[in-house]
Design an enzyme around this catalytic site. Sequence first.
Site, short mmCIF file in Angstrom:
data_model
loop_
_atom_site.label_atom_id
_atom_site.label_comp_id
_atom_site.label_asym_id
_atom_site.label_seq_id
_atom_site.Cartn_x
_atom_site.Cartn_y
_atom_site.Cartn_z
N ARG A 148 0.82 -1.21 0.00
CA ARG A 148 0.00 0.00 0.00
C ARG A 148 0.86 1.26 0.00
O ARG A 148 0.35 2.38 -0.15
CB ARG A 148 -0.92 0.03 1.24
N TYR A 206 0.86 4.18 -2.63
CA TYR A 206 -0.25 5.14 -2.52
C TYR A 206 -0.08 6.00 -1.26
O TYR A 206 -0.07 7.22 -1.34
CB TYR A 206 -1.56 4.36 -2.48
N GLU A 209 2.49 6.51 0.84
CA GLU A 209 3.68 7.36 0.92
C GLU A 209 3.65 8.43 -0.17
O GLU A 209 4.13 9.54 0.01
CB GLU A 209 4.96 6.53 0.82
N LYS A 228 0.94 9.91 -1.25
CA LYS A 228 0.03 10.95 -0.76
C LYS A 228 0.66 11.74 0.38
O LYS A 228 0.43 12.94 0.54
CB LYS A 228 -1.29 10.32 -0.31
N VAL A 263 -14.50 -2.31 -1.60
CA VAL A 263 -15.44 -3.19 -0.92
C VAL A 263 -16.89 -2.91 -1.35
O VAL A 263 -17.67 -3.86 -1.54
CB VAL A 263 -15.25 -3.11 0.61
N PHE A 274 -19.10 -5.77 -3.16
CA PHE A 274 -20.26 -6.36 -2.48
C PHE A 274 -21.55 -6.15 -3.29
O PHE A 274 -22.36 -7.07 -3.43
CB PHE A 274 -20.43 -5.75 -1.08
N GLN A 301 -12.75 -5.91 10.53
CA GLN A 301 -12.12 -4.60 10.28
C GLN A 301 -13.20 -3.58 9.91
O GLN A 301 -14.23 -3.95 9.34
CB GLN A 301 -11.05 -4.71 9.18
N PRO A 358 -5.73 -1.82 6.98
CA PRO A 358 -6.00 -1.18 8.27
C PRO A 358 -7.14 -1.87 9.02
O PRO A 358 -8.16 -2.22 8.44
CB PRO A 358 -6.36 0.25 7.89
P1 NAD Z 1 -10.81 7.32 -9.51
O1 NAD Z 1 -9.81 6.28 -9.80
O2 NAD Z 1 -12.20 7.12 -9.98
O3 NAD Z 1 -10.34 8.74 -10.04
C1 NAD Z 1 -9.00 9.09 -10.26
C2 NAD Z 1 -8.90 9.71 -11.65
O4 NAD Z 1 -7.55 10.13 -11.87
C3 NAD Z 1 -9.25 8.73 -12.76
O5 NAD Z 1 -10.12 9.34 -13.69
C4 NAD Z 1 -7.91 8.41 -13.42
O6 NAD Z 1 -8.02 8.07 -14.78
C5 NAD Z 1 -7.16 9.72 -13.18
N1 NAD Z 1 -5.69 9.58 -13.18
C6 NAD Z 1 -4.94 8.66 -12.54
N2 NAD Z 1 -3.64 8.88 -12.77
C7 NAD Z 1 -3.56 9.98 -13.56
C8 NAD Z 1 -2.49 10.70 -14.15
N3 NAD Z 1 -1.21 10.34 -13.95
N4 NAD Z 1 -2.77 11.78 -14.91
C9 NAD Z 1 -4.06 12.16 -15.15
N5 NAD Z 1 -5.12 11.51 -14.61
C10 NAD Z 1 -4.87 10.43 -13.83
O7 NAD Z 1 -10.80 7.52 -7.92
P2 NAD Z 1 -11.66 8.48 -6.97
O8 NAD Z 1 -12.25 7.63 -5.92
O9 NAD Z 1 -12.54 9.37 -7.75
O10 NAD Z 1 -10.50 9.34 -6.29
C11 NAD Z 1 -10.22 10.68 -6.67
C12 NAD Z 1 -9.15 11.25 -5.74
O11 NAD Z 1 -9.61 11.24 -4.39
C13 NAD Z 1 -7.84 10.45 -5.77
O12 NAD Z 1 -6.74 11.35 -5.71
C14 NAD Z 1 -7.92 9.64 -4.50
O13 NAD Z 1 -6.64 9.33 -4.00
C15 NAD Z 1 -8.68 10.56 -3.58
N6 NAD Z 1 -9.38 9.79 -2.53
C16 NAD Z 1 -10.49 9.06 -2.82
C17 NAD Z 1 -11.10 8.30 -1.83
C18 NAD Z 1 -12.33 7.47 -2.07
O14 NAD Z 1 -12.75 6.75 -1.18
N7 NAD Z 1 -12.98 7.56 -3.21
C19 NAD Z 1 -10.56 8.30 -0.52
C20 NAD Z 1 -9.40 9.04 -0.29
C21 NAD Z 1 -8.83 9.79 -1.28
N1 UDP Z 2 -12.74 -5.90 1.49
C1 UDP Z 2 -13.47 -7.07 1.64
N2 UDP Z 2 -13.94 -7.69 0.52
C2 UDP Z 2 -13.76 -7.18 -0.73
C3 UDP Z 2 -13.03 -5.98 -0.88
C4 UDP Z 2 -12.53 -5.37 0.25
O1 UDP Z 2 -13.67 -7.55 2.75
O2 UDP Z 2 -14.24 -7.80 -1.68
C5 UDP Z 2 -12.24 -5.22 2.71
C6 UDP Z 2 -10.77 -4.81 2.64
O3 UDP Z 2 -9.95 -5.87 3.09
C7 UDP Z 2 -10.75 -3.62 3.59
C8 UDP Z 2 -12.13 -3.00 3.42
O4 UDP Z 2 -12.93 -4.00 2.80
O5 UDP Z 2 -10.61 -4.06 4.92
C9 UDP Z 2 -12.13 -1.76 2.54
O6 UDP Z 2 -11.45 -2.07 1.35
P1 UDP Z 2 -11.37 -1.06 0.12
O7 UDP Z 2 -10.48 -1.70 -0.88
O8 UDP Z 2 -12.73 -0.65 -0.29
O9 UDP Z 2 -10.70 0.27 0.72
P2 UDP Z 2 -9.45 0.57 1.68
O10 UDP Z 2 -8.89 -0.71 2.23
O11 UDP Z 2 -8.48 1.29 0.80
O12 UDP Z 2 -10.04 1.41 2.74
#
Ligand code: NAD
Ligand code: UDP
Length: 322
Positions: free
Chosen positions: A142, A145, A147, A149, A187, A191, A209, A274
């Site tokens: 992980r 991602y 590190e 961020k 997840v 699901f 978790q 986590p």
């Molecule tokens: P996502 O994968 O749907 O969106 C990310 C977008 O970035 C995609 O459209 C992808 O094509 C584009 N992308 C990736 N690498 C690129 C690059 N090098 N140049 C140009 N475009 C690029 O994911 P999301 O859930 O919409 O996440 C958006 C942002 O929010 C991300 O930075 C993610 O780390 C952050 N974030 C999301 C969540 C969540 O739960 N959804 C949680 C924490 C942080």
């Molecule tokens: N997870 C799960 N079944 C799945 C996908 C994910 O039990 O089919 C668990 C995963 O191990 C984690 C949680 O769901 O504990 C959230 O996972 P996700 O990949 O959505 O996000 P993140 O771990 O990055 O928070």
Amino acid sequence: MLKRILVTGGAGFLGSHLCERLVVDGHDVICLDNFFTSQKSNVVHLLDRPNFELVRHDITLPMFLEVDEIYNLACPAAPGHYQYNPIKTLKTSVVGSINVLGMAKRCRAKVLQASTSEVYGDPEVHPQPETYRGAVNTLGPRACYDEGKRAAETLFMDYHRMNRVNVRIARIFNTYGPRMHPFDGRVISNFIRQALAEEPITIFGDGTQTRSFCYRDDLVEGLIRMMNAPDDFIGPVNLGNPGEFSMLELAQLVIELTGSRSPLVYRPLPADDPAQRQPDITLARARLAWEPTVPLRDGLALTIAWFRAIDLAHYRPPTPNY
Ligand code: NAD
Ligand code: UDP
């Protein structure tokens, strides 16, 4: 005031909703994306709007645009996506942030970084306040991602201190909703897809978790409030829904809401997964007057309705991207 706004990663799950909201608010929106984890269909409904523009570009390469604000969302976010090419993921956060910040410096734009609860790693403090410095394994799968961020946050702070760039840092906790990539392996998408297909629901580990799930509309509102916060509040600020659920509870809720007969199957817990996660949003409440309004049950119902309506054949897993 109407602004010229760049959304990197604007065709993604969160980015497309953010673009939509900014277009509706009347701003001039540039959506920039390399479509690594998304597809044009997420923003196709915006293409005929005069205040929306789509640019195919990779943020690891320099970009030259004239804008007033930048939301930096470009980065694969789901574990399966960001581990697909971990070196590229790190480059996107580090080199991409340098390019975005360099552009913000040149055109004096305000720039918001979409950071993440992953900066807290597998947290020893619960719930997590912004003051907690985190427990990330620098060597695990992980880390590309987490590190990346963390380094991006450092770059944002250094451009702010050294170059007076007007920055904002939002730490986003697990967010879900329509337009999540159905095969991203997260997840909620797993699901729901499994429940609708009456396939076994995959519980990783023993399912105890926890995660705290925020509906996408609440999150987009939080990002916009953070961008518009007074200049003395640059963050970091946690944005997420404090409602905390185990994966077993989530699976039961998805089964109930879909009326599925899917059984549960248990799979090994991925490395460094986590054990618990819950945002402390005291700061967001105080400084942004923001808190989530959509309970998990309601947000899941909307997400399930969207999953029922889409054609899975239109979605591909991410393509190789070096
Ligand atoms: P996502 O994968 O749907 O969106 C990310 C977008 O970035 C995609 O459209 C992808 O094509 C584009 N992308 C990736 N690498 C690129 C690059 N090098 N140049 C140009 N475009 C690029 O994911 P999301 O859930 O919409 O996440 C958006 C942002 O929010 C991300 O930075 C993610 O780390 C952050 N974030 C999301 C969540 C969540 O739960 N959804 C949680 C924490 C942080
Ligand atoms: N997870 C799960 N079944 C799945 C996908 C994910 O039990 O089919 C668990 C995963 O191990 C984690 C949680 O769901 O504990 C959230 O996972 P996700 O990949 O959505 O996000 P993140 O771990 O990055 O928070």
